[in-house]
Design a protein around this motif. Structure first.
Motif, short mmCIF file in Angstrom:
data_model
loop_
_atom_site.label_atom_id
_atom_site.label_comp_id
_atom_site.label_asym_id
_atom_site.label_seq_id
_atom_site.Cartn_x
_atom_site.Cartn_y
_atom_site.Cartn_z
N ARG A 76 -28.78 -3.26 -5.23
CA ARG A 76 -28.64 -4.69 -5.46
C ARG A 76 -29.00 -5.09 -6.89
O ARG A 76 -28.36 -5.97 -7.48
CB ARG A 76 -29.50 -5.46 -4.46
N TRP A 97 -27.89 -5.12 1.67
CA TRP A 97 -29.08 -5.53 2.43
C TRP A 97 -29.04 -4.95 3.85
O TRP A 97 -30.02 -4.39 4.34
CB TRP A 97 -29.16 -7.05 2.50
N SER A 101 -31.37 -2.14 5.76
CA SER A 101 -32.03 -2.50 7.01
C SER A 101 -31.79 -1.44 8.07
O SER A 101 -32.72 -1.01 8.77
CB SER A 101 -31.53 -3.86 7.48
N VAL A 108 -33.79 -7.40 7.92
CA VAL A 108 -33.61 -7.83 6.54
C VAL A 108 -34.70 -8.81 6.11
O VAL A 108 -35.17 -8.78 4.98
CB VAL A 108 -32.21 -8.47 6.34
N ALA A 112 -36.98 -8.57 2.73
CA ALA A 112 -36.99 -9.65 1.75
C ALA A 112 -38.36 -10.30 1.60
O ALA A 112 -38.53 -11.21 0.79
CB ALA A 112 -35.96 -10.71 2.13
N THR A 256 -29.92 -11.64 -2.98
CA THR A 256 -30.85 -11.11 -3.98
C THR A 256 -31.14 -12.14 -5.06
O THR A 256 -32.30 -12.43 -5.37
CB THR A 256 -30.29 -9.81 -4.60
N PRO A 286 -27.09 -14.08 5.99
CA PRO A 286 -28.05 -14.03 4.89
C PRO A 286 -28.47 -15.41 4.41
O PRO A 286 -29.62 -15.60 4.00
CB PRO A 286 -27.30 -13.26 3.79
#
Length: 340
Positions: A76, A97, A101, A108, A112, A256, A286
């Motif tokens: 990323r 992502w 995971s 995720v 994060a 990201t 996301p």
């Protein structure tokens, strides 16, 4: 390591056309990516940024341009150097992502550094429609708690729509979105009506590039930047003009960068909103994680579709919920003892 990058285009028709200032949308074609590596996979979806001509052809071209680097293991962070903020980067970022995971067995949200996601109150969008259709759509939202009304620059028509909404739902939280369709003069003319209708937020009243005309306006209703804000580098330019930064993953290039934007926006004293350019629950997933950090949530994209993906977002009592494990690994007691 053996990575493969797959791309497909998925047409996503709306239940009804969406009318905004200067445009009518019957649906949104989405680019879906899948990155496979050693028995694991990750998915991402992007609708692009229509006002920047970031359409499916452009997104596919951009993904193809970095396919080799991603296949060789670019992550990323590298992706942010390889591609500018755009839908293609969002689709790849999301897939990376989810891939991580599945590889780690961690959801995720843990990767994060977030807390377990909770249902969020979201706005539901009303287009700049004729009165009968407007009320029919409003009634279909049932127990919605928040509404976003699209303005189209016709002040008389916009005023009528405001009155209709307030007459039918005096209780509801209300914001408006001009989609760059107003001038400062028109905005000043309609402001009294917006105040009377108890509008809480005005989103993107003027065209991108014309923000300076808003300087010193001192609007009694906070202004939110949408088209005026793409990625991280543009946040400082909002100061003194906008109070709210509307972060959309297609605009900024993925979760990201969006997480970095929230942190930077807070440091600049801005409130934060998460929105979507449309799309299925694959695109919303996301953004739903980002919503956990935001003051305003506008994630009704899946609800607009004639048919969403199976097992995706659900809407109840004005809130959006994404089930655990829909995108990324499910959380479990053993995993929850481990921090990334």
């Amino acid at each position: 390591m053996s990575r493969r990058v797959h791309i497909e285009v998925e047409p996503l028709p709306f239940r009804e056309p969406l009318r905004i200032a200067g445009r009518v949308f019957a649906g949104i074609p989405a680019v879906r990516t899948m990155i496979k590596e050693d028995g694991h996979s990750g998915r991402g979806e992007a609708g692009g940024v229509f006002f920047l001509n970031d359409d499916t052809d452009h997104m596919i071209e951009m993904i193809d341009g970095v396919r080799e680097e991603v296949a060789k293991g670019a992550g990323r962070a590298e992706l942010r150097q390889l591609l500018p903020p755009c839908g293609a980067r969002n689709a790849l970022d999301a897939a990376l992502w989810e891939l991580e995971s599945h590889q780690t067995g961690l959801p995720v949200w843990r990767l994060a550094g977030l807390k377990r996601p909770q249902p969020q109150v979201t706005t539901f969008t009303l287009g700049a429609d004729p009165p009968e259709q407007l009320l029919r759509t409003l009634d279909s939202y049932g127990r919605a708690r928040a509404i976003k009304l699209k303005l189209d620059g016709d002040i008389d028509g916009d005023r009528e729509r405001l009155k209709l909404i307030r007459g039918r739902r005096p209780d509801i939280w209300l914001m408006v979105d001009a989609n760059q369709g107003y001038s400062v003069d028109l905005l000043e003319q309609i402001l009294p009506s917006l105040v009377e209708a108890q509008v809480k937020v005005i989103e993107q009243p003027v065209p991108r590039g014309g923000e300076a005309a808003l300087m010193g306006m001192n609007s009694p209703i906070p202004l939110a930047a949408d088209e005026s804000l793409l990625g991280l580098d543009e946040l400082p330019s909002l100061i003194g003009i906008f109070k709210i930064a509307n972060i959309k993953l297609d605009k900024c290039g993925g979760l990201t960068e969006a997480l970095m934007m929230v942190k930077q926006a807070r440091s600049l004293g801005l409130d934060v909103m998460v929105g979507n350019m449309g799309g299925s629950s694959y695109a919303a997933a996301p953004a739903y994680l980002l919503a956990q950090l935001c003051d305003y949530v506008d994630l009704d994209g899946p609800a607009f579709l004639a048919c969403d993906v199976q097992g995706g977002a659900s809407y109840s009592n004005g809130r959006i919920t994404l089930p655990d494990g829909f995108w990324g690994s499910e959380d479990c007691p053993l995993q929850s003892q481990t921090r990334p």
